[in-house]
Design a protein around this motif. Structure first.
Motif, PDB file in Angstrom:
ATOM      1  N   GLN A 395       0.774  -1.152  -0.038  1.00 22.95           N
ATOM      2  CA  GLN A 395      -0.055  -0.034   0.067  1.00 22.95           C
ATOM      3  C   GLN A 395       0.856   1.200  -0.095  1.00 22.95           C
ATOM      4  O   GLN A 395       0.399   2.069  -0.560  1.00 22.95           O
ATOM      5  N   VAL A 396       1.984   1.377   0.745  1.00 24.41           N
ATOM      6  CA  VAL A 396       2.954   2.216   0.604  1.00 24.41           C
ATOM      7  C   VAL A 396       3.554   2.571  -0.728  1.00 24.41           C
ATOM      8  O   VAL A 396       3.688   3.620  -1.107  1.00 24.41           O
ATOM      9  N   ALA A 397       3.931   1.425  -1.294  1.00 25.18           N
ATOM     10  CA  ALA A 397       4.467   1.729  -2.793  1.00 25.18           C
ATOM     11  C   ALA A 397       3.372   1.896  -3.579  1.00 25.18           C
ATOM     12  O   ALA A 397       3.437   3.034  -4.473  1.00 25.18           O
ATOM     13  N   ASP A 398       1.887   1.541  -3.584  1.00 22.69           N
ATOM     14  CA  ASP A 398       1.009   2.086  -4.311  1.00 22.69           C
ATOM     15  C   ASP A 398       0.773   3.590  -4.043  1.00 22.69           C
ATOM     16  O   ASP A 398       0.508   4.369  -5.154  1.00 22.69           O
ATOM     17  N   TYR A 399       0.930   3.888  -2.955  1.00 18.05           N
ATOM     18  CA  TYR A 399       0.715   5.590  -2.659  1.00 18.05           C
ATOM     19  C   TYR A 399       1.842   6.467  -3.201  1.00 18.05           C
ATOM     20  O   TYR A 399       1.270   7.465  -3.797  1.00 18.05           O
ATOM     21  N   VAL A 400       2.926   5.864  -3.292  1.00 19.05           N
ATOM     22  CA  VAL A 400       4.196   6.585  -4.009  1.00 19.05           C
ATOM     23  C   VAL A 400       4.050   6.517  -5.470  1.00 19.05           C
ATOM     24  O   VAL A 400       4.163   7.722  -6.271  1.00 19.05           O
ATOM     25  N   LYS A 401       3.333   5.597  -5.968  1.00 19.43           N
ATOM     26  CA  LYS A 401       3.071   5.403  -7.512  1.00 19.43           C
ATOM     27  C   LYS A 401       1.912   6.658  -7.735  1.00 19.43           C
ATOM     28  O   LYS A 401       2.024   7.319  -8.852  1.00 19.43           O
ATOM     29  N   MET A 402       1.025   6.731  -6.767  1.00 18.97           N
ATOM     30  CA  MET A 402      -0.257   7.546  -7.114  1.00 18.97           C
ATOM     31  C   MET A 402       0.390   9.004  -7.225  1.00 18.97           C
ATOM     32  O   MET A 402      -0.008   9.875  -7.828  1.00 18.97           O
ATOM     33  N   LEU A 403       1.514   9.496  -5.958  1.00 23.47           N
ATOM     34  CA  LEU A 403       2.030  10.640  -6.201  1.00 23.47           C
ATOM     35  C   LEU A 403       2.883  10.847  -7.378  1.00 23.47           C
ATOM     36  O   LEU A 403       2.709  12.042  -7.895  1.00 23.47           O
ATOM     37  N   LEU A 404       3.714  10.015  -7.773  1.00 24.69           N
ATOM     38  CA  LEU A 404       4.236  10.197  -9.141  1.00 24.69           C
ATOM     39  C   LEU A 404       3.449  10.102 -10.350  1.00 24.69           C
ATOM     40  O   LEU A 404       3.647  11.060 -11.243  1.00 24.69           O
ATOM     41  N   ASP A 405       2.262   9.369 -10.339  1.00 23.42           N
ATOM     42  CA  ASP A 405       1.809   9.391 -11.601  1.00 23.42           C
ATOM     43  C   ASP A 405       0.798  11.086 -11.734  1.00 23.42           C
ATOM     44  O   ASP A 405       0.409  11.322 -12.495  1.00 23.42           O
ATOM     45  N   GLY A 406       0.503  11.519 -10.525  1.00 26.04           N
ATOM     46  CA  GLY A 406      -0.022  12.586 -10.409  1.00 26.04           C
ATOM     47  C   GLY A 406       0.672  13.796 -10.492  1.00 26.04           C
ATOM     48  O   GLY A 406       0.235  14.928 -10.619  1.00 26.04           O
TER      49      GLY A 406
END
Length: 544
Positions: A395-406
């Motif tokens: 979930q932490v990794a997914d949160y980072v992906k969300m930030l980078l994709d955003g």
């Protein structure tokens, strides 16, 4: 409130109007004051102390007579806060110290040993090097964490005023040994405590010993502490401090957890500041622990807790600042830095997270009762802690992906366990990531430069201590840091966020810590908040 002085009894008297709203018991507990039952009335409480460092906390209400007794102490305390200095401090022609850095050095020049406790991000490394310049040191020994040895070598080249031809010797392993004629010797704590290196270092004499991240020496009976300051039953050689003309200790977190952790540095740098107290006396005076029991209303079980929030914290701060510690707060001396925004992110209770929560519940431990817990209990906590870190990692990794994709360009990510960092790394590899490893100074330095200079490298990750201690430059390209596994030591989390919240940062720093709802980590953070309030009183609360 009024502070007066009685020359006949040599006591400072604090008069408190009972209608003022001041909590008399809090004044007694936090400042070590005694209540005079004979002099007190229904309208006024009369408290007293013969300890000037305790009385100094009330200087703003002092009569001229009381002020006369406290003048010398107050002058030195004020010098420890001094935001600027007109002193000319030696540094290379293309370099310039900030005004408060000059004030730190001016403070240190009037003492044999000094603790520079400026908050992280305020440039303590140049302070150490320029202090060496100012005293014309010919031989300097630097003890620091292994991860920043090469950073020290680089900064010495930038800031030293030694005539060219000087030699910087960085001890990277025991095989390389100690160079007997090096102008600068840089050694890690781990190697300094090894018998071969300790003996070799102790054969030399040094004009200056610089101890970076000096809170590493908070435990008196640790081998690295004994290697520097002495102690222990069978020392292999003379302590390094005894081989040095002056000592400059550097740390942005002098009290990572609690006031009692100031003892080792106080005893090693300026024992007269604490009246040569023993460790037990120091703890009893400034950080007493009270063990108690409370019955859980739901389970009916009795739990043990440890309360250590009381103590003479203002007196301790005054002793430190008046004698050997200079310390500045970031927003006092760098008002251009925007206030950071921190948040705690509660992640979802997935299957693995629920399993970890169930395992935590079985332990039935309280964060405030961890001190003194036996090895078996701590081993069980460690296992469950890793279990939770692994459960939350996707979930932490997914949160980072969300930030980078955003649209985020650069993220700094901290973990604790190798297994957890492995999960982060595999998930974030497509975004370009570099990872710090303990003991890989040169490789880590290259990775840091790659993160700073290469737009396609969007994530830098590492252990809270390896990446979170002494790493500088990240603030030039990033303003967002995430802690996937928070430390139980408040200072570790603060140090990590301070990699970005420091000089050179132009944006608002964002910091997030990830926890599972109702988890042990969430309760640890609440405990850490209470600890940070206590350390604030012992380091940074201004005179009343």
């Amino acid at each position: 409130m009024l502070l007066d002085y009685n020359p006949n009894t040599k006591a400072f008297i604090v008069r408190v109007d009972r209608q003022s709203g001041q909590d008399i018991q809090t004044l007694i507990n936090e400042h070590g004051l005694d209540l005079s039952t004979t002099a007190s009335t229904a309208g006024e409480a009369v408290l007293f102390t013969r300890e000037p460092y305790a009385a100094a906390a009330f200087a703003s209400t002092a009569t001229p007579q009381a002020m006369g007794q406290l003048h010398g102490i107050l002058k030195e305390i004020e010098a420890s806060w001094q935001p600027d200095s007109k002193a000319h401090i030696k540094c290379p022609a293309d370099k310039e110290l900030w005004p408060f850095q000059k004030a730190d050095i001016e403070y240190a020049l009037r003492r044999k040993n000094t603790l520079v406790g400026d908050q992280p991000g305020l440039g303590k490394t140049p302070i150490g090097i320029c202090f060496a310049n100012e005293i014309s040191a010919k031989r300097v020994l630097v003890i620091c964490p292994a991860s920043i040895r090469l950073q020290w070598a680089k900064r010495i080249q930038e800031w030293t005023t030694m005539q060219w031809g000087y030699y910087i010797h960085t001890i990277v392993n025991s095989q390389r040994g100690v160079h007997p004629n090096a102008a600068w010797t840089i050694c890690s704590y781990e190697l300094a405590r090894s018998e071969a290196i300790a003996k070799a270092l102790a054969k030399g004499t040094y004009d200056l010993l610089i101890i970076d991240e000096a809170h590493y020496l908070k435990t008196p009976d640790a081998r690295r502490t004994q290697a520097v300051f002495g102690g222990g039953r069978n020392p292999v050689c003379e302590p390094l401090a005894a081989r040095c003309g002056a000592i400059l200790a550097l740390t942005g977190t002098p009290l990572p957890n609690r006031p009692r952790e100031a003892f080792t540095l106080a005893r090693g740098l300026c024992p007269e500041a604490i009246d040569w107290m023993s460790e037990d006396s120091f703890k009893d005076r400034f950080n007493p622990s009270r063990k108690g029991e409370v019955k859980d209303k739901v389970t009916g079980k009795t739990k043990i807790f440890i309360d250590e929030r009381t103590g003479r914290h203002s007196e301790l701060q005054n002793r430190l600042r008046a004698n050997f510690m200079t310390r500045h707060l970031k927003r006092d001396v760098m008002p251009q830095l925007k206030m950071p925004v921190y948040d705690i992110i509660q992640l979802e209770e997935t299957g693995p997270v629920k399993q970890a929560l169930a395992a935590e519940k079985l332990l039935d431990l309280d964060p405030d009762a961890l001190e003194g817990a036996d090895f078996s209990a701590m081993g069980q906590v460690s296992v469950v802690r890793k279990m939770m870190g692994i459960a939350l990692a996707p979930q932490v990794a997914d949160y980072v992906k969300m930030l980078l994709d955003g649209g985020e360009e650069k993220i700094v990510l901290f973990g604790h366990h190798i297994e957890v960092l492995n999960i982060y790394e595999r998930a974030l590899q497509p975004y370009g990531c570099v990872r710090f490893f303990a003991g890989q100074g040169k490789a880590n330095d290259r990775k840091k430069e790659e993160f700073i200079k290469n737009p396609s490298v969007q994530v830098i990750m590492g252990n809270l201590l390896t990446l979170g201690t002494g790493t500088d430059g990240l603030q030039l390209v990033s303003n967002h840091a995430l802690i996937g596994e928070p430390s139980w030591t408040p200072g570790d989390n603060e140090q990590a966020f301070d990699r970005l919240d420091r000089g050179g940062q132009t944006r608002t720093v964002q910091g997030e810590i990830f926890v599972a709802p109702n988890s042990f980590a969430e309760r640890v953070l609440a405990s850490a908040l209470r600890k940070s309030q206590t350390t604030h009183k012992a380091l940074d609360r201004r005179i009343i």
